[in-house]
Motif scaffolding. Structure first.
Motif, PDB file in Angstrom:
ATOM      1  N   LYS A  63       0.819  -1.211   0.000  1.00 23.60           N
ATOM      2  CA  LYS A  63       0.000   0.000   0.000  1.00 23.60           C
ATOM      3  C   LYS A  63       0.853   1.261   0.000  1.00 23.60           C
ATOM      4  CE  LYS A  63      -3.856  -2.192   2.476  1.00 23.60           C
ATOM      5  NZ  LYS A  63      -4.703  -2.172   3.705  1.00 23.60           N
ATOM      6  N   ALA A  64       2.148   1.089   0.212  1.00 21.46           N
ATOM      7  CA  ALA A  64       3.054   2.243   0.295  1.00 21.46           C
ATOM      8  C   ALA A  64       3.417   2.738  -1.100  1.00 21.46           C
ATOM      9  CB  ALA A  64       4.316   1.869   1.064  1.00 21.46           C
ATOM     10  N   LYS A  65       3.421   4.052  -1.264  1.00 20.01           N
ATOM     11  CA  LYS A  65       3.877   4.623  -2.529  1.00 20.01           C
ATOM     12  C   LYS A  65       5.156   5.456  -2.361  1.00 20.01           C
ATOM     13  CE  LYS A  65       1.051   8.841  -2.427  1.00 20.01           C
ATOM     14  NZ  LYS A  65       0.068   9.655  -3.192  1.00 20.01           N
ATOM     15  N   SER A  66       5.490   5.795  -1.118  1.00 20.81           N
ATOM     16  CA  SER A  66       6.716   6.544  -0.850  1.00 20.81           C
ATOM     17  C   SER A  66       7.825   5.584  -0.457  1.00 20.81           C
ATOM     18  CB  SER A  66       6.484   7.565   0.272  1.00 20.81           C
ATOM     19  OG  SER A  66       5.547   8.543  -0.130  1.00 20.81           O
ATOM     20  N   TRP A  67       8.881   5.554  -1.257  1.00 27.69           N
ATOM     21  CA  TRP A  67      10.000   4.651  -1.024  1.00 27.69           C
ATOM     22  C   TRP A  67      11.305   5.434  -1.086  1.00 27.69           C
ATOM     23  CZ3 TRP A  67       9.275  -0.624  -0.078  1.00 27.69           C
ATOM     24  CH2 TRP A  67       7.957  -1.075  -0.236  1.00 27.69           C
ATOM     25  N   TYR A  68      12.377   4.824  -0.580  1.00 27.07           N
ATOM     26  CA  TYR A  68      13.667   5.500  -0.525  1.00 27.07           C
ATOM     27  C   TYR A  68      14.771   4.535  -0.941  1.00 27.07           C
ATOM     28  CZ  TYR A  68      10.986   8.818   2.238  1.00 27.07           C
ATOM     29  OH  TYR A  68      10.031   9.709   2.653  1.00 27.07           O
ATOM     30  N   ILE A  69      15.558   4.951  -1.922  1.00 25.57           N
ATOM     31  CA  ILE A  69      16.746   4.201  -2.308  1.00 25.57           C
ATOM     32  C   ILE A  69      17.904   4.729  -1.472  1.00 25.57           C
ATOM     33  CG2 ILE A  69      18.375   3.695  -4.169  1.00 25.57           C
ATOM     34  CD1 ILE A  69      16.025   3.974  -6.111  1.00 25.57           C
ATOM     35  N   VAL A  70      18.564   3.845  -0.758  1.00 21.01           N
ATOM     36  CA  VAL A  70      19.644   4.237   0.143  1.00 21.01           C
ATOM     37  C   VAL A  70      20.953   3.620  -0.326  1.00 21.01           C
ATOM     38  CG1 VAL A  70      20.510   4.215   2.516  1.00 21.01           C
ATOM     39  CG2 VAL A  70      18.040   4.410   2.089  1.00 21.01           C
ATOM     40  N   LEU A  71      21.916   4.484  -0.650  1.00 20.89           N
ATOM     41  CA  LEU A  71      23.267   4.041  -0.996  1.00 20.89           C
ATOM     42  C   LEU A  71      24.152   4.334   0.204  1.00 20.89           C
ATOM     43  CD1 LEU A  71      22.059   5.526  -3.897  1.00 20.89           C
ATOM     44  CD2 LEU A  71      23.969   4.145  -4.670  1.00 20.89           C
ATOM     45  N   GLY A  72      24.716   3.286   0.783  1.00 25.53           N
ATOM     46  CA  GLY A  72      25.441   3.430   2.035  1.00 25.53           C
ATOM     47  C   GLY A  72      26.780   4.129   1.913  1.00 25.53           C
ATOM     48  N   TYR A  73      27.337   4.201   0.690  1.00 25.95           N
ATOM     49  CA  TYR A  73      28.631   4.853   0.504  1.00 25.95           C
ATOM     50  C   TYR A  73      28.380   6.316   0.154  1.00 25.95           C
ATOM     51  CZ  TYR A  73      33.440   5.565  -1.140  1.00 25.95           C
ATOM     52  OH  TYR A  73      34.726   6.019  -1.303  1.00 25.95           O
ATOM     53  N   ALA A  74      28.730   7.210   1.071  1.00 33.15           N
ATOM     54  CA  ALA A  74      28.356   8.627   0.941  1.00 33.15           C
ATOM     55  C   ALA A  74      29.251   9.410  -0.004  1.00 33.15           C
ATOM     56  CB  ALA A  74      28.364   9.283   2.321  1.00 33.15           C
ATOM     57  N   LEU A  75      30.348   8.809  -0.517  1.00 27.05           N
ATOM     58  CA  LEU A  75      31.326   9.563  -1.303  1.00 27.05           C
ATOM     59  C   LEU A  75      31.124   9.461  -2.808  1.00 27.05           C
ATOM     60  CD1 LEU A  75      34.563   8.864   0.776  1.00 27.05           C
ATOM     61  CD2 LEU A  75      32.937  10.755   0.966  1.00 27.05           C
ATOM     62  N   LEU A  76      30.002   8.919  -3.246  1.00 25.18           N
ATOM     63  CA  LEU A  76      29.675   8.944  -4.670  1.00 25.18           C
ATOM     64  C   LEU A  76      29.354  10.392  -5.057  1.00 25.18           C
ATOM     65  CD1 LEU A  76      27.374   5.798  -4.812  1.00 25.18           C
ATOM     66  CD2 LEU A  76      29.753   5.961  -5.578  1.00 25.18           C
ATOM     67  N   ASP A  77      29.904  10.860  -6.180  1.00 25.73           N
ATOM     68  CA  ASP A  77      29.798  12.280  -6.525  1.00 25.73           C
ATOM     69  C   ASP A  77      28.401  12.699  -6.972  1.00 25.73           C
ATOM     70  OD1 ASP A  77      32.461  12.548  -5.929  1.00 25.73           O
ATOM     71  OD2 ASP A  77      33.135  12.442  -8.007  1.00 25.73           O
ATOM     72  N   ASP A  78      27.836  11.950  -7.904  1.00 23.17           N
ATOM     73  CA  ASP A  78      26.559  12.376  -8.485  1.00 23.17           C
ATOM     74  C   ASP A  78      25.699  11.149  -8.786  1.00 23.17           C
ATOM     75  OD1 ASP A  78      24.720  14.304  -9.553  1.00 23.17           O
ATOM     76  OD2 ASP A  78      25.325  13.681 -11.563  1.00 23.17           O
ATOM     77  N   VAL A  79      24.537  11.093  -8.187  1.00 21.79           N
ATOM     78  CA  VAL A  79      23.611   9.973  -8.379  1.00 21.79           C
ATOM     79  C   VAL A  79      22.237  10.519  -8.751  1.00 21.79           C
ATOM     80  CG1 VAL A  79      22.606   7.889  -7.379  1.00 21.79           C
ATOM     81  CG2 VAL A  79      24.860   8.662  -6.605  1.00 21.79           C
ATOM     82  N   LYS A  80      21.696  10.024  -9.839  1.00 16.22           N
ATOM     83  CA  LYS A  80      20.352  10.412 -10.262  1.00 16.22           C
ATOM     84  C   LYS A  80      19.474   9.170 -10.336  1.00 16.22           C
ATOM     85  CE  LYS A  80      22.035  14.252 -13.114  1.00 16.22           C
ATOM     86  NZ  LYS A  80      22.185  14.762 -14.499  1.00 16.22           N
ATOM     87  N   VAL A  81      18.232   9.313  -9.949  1.00 10.32           N
ATOM     88  CA  VAL A  81      17.300   8.195 -10.048  1.00 10.32           C
ATOM     89  C   VAL A  81      16.103   8.618 -10.895  1.00 10.32           C
ATOM     90  CG1 VAL A  81      16.178   8.775  -7.836  1.00 10.32           C
ATOM     91  CG2 VAL A  81      15.930   6.480  -8.793  1.00 10.32           C
ATOM     92  N   LEU A 135       6.513   5.177  -6.042  1.00  7.68           N
ATOM     93  CA  LEU A 135       6.165   3.953  -6.769  1.00  7.68           C
ATOM     94  C   LEU A 135       4.694   3.668  -6.506  1.00  7.68           C
ATOM     95  CD1 LEU A 135       9.295   1.821  -5.739  1.00  7.68           C
ATOM     96  CD2 LEU A 135       8.973   3.092  -7.879  1.00  7.68           C
ATOM     97  N   PRO A 136       3.808   4.002  -7.456  1.00 13.36           N
ATOM     98  CA  PRO A 136       2.373   3.841  -7.229  1.00 13.36           C
ATOM     99  C   PRO A 136       1.994   2.413  -6.853  1.00 13.36           C
ATOM    100  CG  PRO A 136       2.780   5.128  -9.216  1.00 13.36           C
ATOM    101  CD  PRO A 136       4.107   4.573  -8.777  1.00 13.36           C
ATOM    102  N   ALA A 137       1.114   2.299  -5.867  1.00 13.01           N
ATOM    103  CA  ALA A 137       0.660   0.978  -5.418  1.00 13.01           C
ATOM    104  C   ALA A 137      -0.087   0.268  -6.536  1.00 13.01           C
ATOM    105  CB  ALA A 137      -0.241   1.139  -4.193  1.00 13.01           C
ATOM    106  N   GLY A 138       0.163  -1.039  -6.639  1.00  8.19           N
ATOM    107  CA  GLY A 138      -0.531  -1.853  -7.623  1.00  8.19           C
ATOM    108  C   GLY A 138      -0.001  -1.734  -9.037  1.00  8.19           C
ATOM    109  N   LYS A 139       1.154  -1.096  -9.218  1.00 12.80           N
ATOM    110  CA  LYS A 139       1.699  -0.928 -10.563  1.00 12.80           C
ATOM    111  C   LYS A 139       3.170  -1.366 -10.613  1.00 12.80           C
ATOM    112  CE  LYS A 139      -1.371   2.748 -12.124  1.00 12.80           C
ATOM    113  NZ  LYS A 139      -1.463   4.067 -12.801  1.00 12.80           N
ATOM    114  N   ARG A 140       3.575  -1.687 -11.832  1.00 11.14           N
ATOM    115  CA  ARG A 140       4.983  -1.991 -12.066  1.00 11.14           C
ATOM    116  C   ARG A 140       5.712  -0.706 -12.453  1.00 11.14           C
ATOM    117  NH1 ARG A 140       5.990  -7.736 -15.156  1.00 11.14           N
ATOM    118  NH2 ARG A 140       4.723  -9.058 -13.775  1.00 11.14           N
TER     119      ARG A 140
END
Length: 199
Positions: A75-93, A130-135
Motif C-alpha cells: 500500500k506504500a507509494k513513498s519509497w527511498y533508495i539508500v546508498l550506504g557509501y556517501a562519497l559517490l559524486d553524483d547519483v540520479k534516479v 512507486l504507485p501501489a498496484g503498478k509496475r
C-alpha cells in the motif's frame, strides 16, 4: 526467491530490500548518454546482471547505469533508495511507471550541497514514488571520480526511520567511547605529566 527476469515484488514484509543482486548494469564510456538513449538501447540487453552484494566497479571515469523493475503490491507509494557509501559524486534516479514517461525523481551525491539534499543524512537517500498496484522501472545513473562501490537498499518510510535511528545510535556510541578514552588520557596526562598519555 525471485525468478530470473521477474520484477522485484514489493510486499512490505521483506523491507528493506537489497537491490544489488537483481540490478542490471551498463557502463556508458562516453558518460554522455541520456536516460532516454539508454532506454532506447535496452532491448539490446545492454544491462548485465552482476548478482553481487553491492555496486562494485572499482575506479572508472565512465558513467554507471543500473536498472531494476519492481512490482509494488504494497500500500506504500513513498519509497527511498539508500546508498550506504556517501562519497559517490553524483547519483540520479529515474522512474518509469508502466507505459508512462520516464521522470527524474531525485538527485544526490557529495558534489551537491548538503542543504539541497532531499533527506539530510550522511548516506545518499533518494526518495522515489512507486504507485501501489503498478509496475515500475527504476534507473540509476552514477558518476564519480572515486570508486564505484556501495550497498544499495530500498526502504519504505517506517524502515528508513528505523535504520537511520539505529545507525545514529551506533555512531553515537562509537564516538562517545572515543571521547571518553580521549578524556581519560587527558586526565592521566594532567595528573602524571607524561606526554605518552596524549600521543
Amino acid at each position: 526467491v525471485q525468478a530470473a527476469g521477474a520484477p522485484l515484488l514489493l510486499e512490505g514484509a521483506s523491507v528493506p530490500y537489497n537491490l544489488a543482486p537483481q540490478l542490471g548494469y551498463f557502463e556508458d564510456e562516453t558518460a554522455k548518454q541520456t536516460v532516454n538513449q539508454v532506454i532506447a538501447h535496452e532491448r539490446e540487453n545492454i544491462f548485465v546482471p552482476d548478482n553481487g552484494a553491492g555496486i562494485n566497479r572499482g575506479f572508472s571515469t565512465n558513467a554507471l547505469w543500473a536498472s531494476i523493475e519492481v512490482d509494488n503490491r504494497s500500500k506504500a507509494k513513498s519509497w527511498y533508495i539508500v546508498l550506504g557509501y556517501a562519497l559517490l559524486d553524483d547519483v540520479k534516479v529515474y522512474v518509469k511507471v508502466e507505459d508512462g514517461p520516464v521522470r527524474l525523481q531525485a538527485r544526490g551525491g557529495d558534489s551537491l550541497a548538503f542543504s539541497t539534499r532531499a533527506v539530510k543524512v550522511a548516506p545518499i537517500v533518494l526518495p522515489v514514488t512507486l504507485p501501489a498496484g503498478k509496475r515500475a522501472k527504476i534507473y540509476l545513473r552514477i558518476k564519480t571520480d572515486g570508486t564505484f562501490f556501495s550497498p544499495i537498499h530500498l526502504h519504505n518510510d517506517f524502515r528508513l526511520v528505523e535504520t537511520l535511528t539505529r545507525d545514529q545510535i551506533r555512531n553515537g556510541l562509537y564516538f562517545g567511547a572515543l571521547f571518553i578514552l580521549a578524556l581519560y588520557n587527558l586526565l592521566l596526562f594532567i595528573y602524571f605529566r607524561r606526554p605518552t598519555y596524549i600521543v
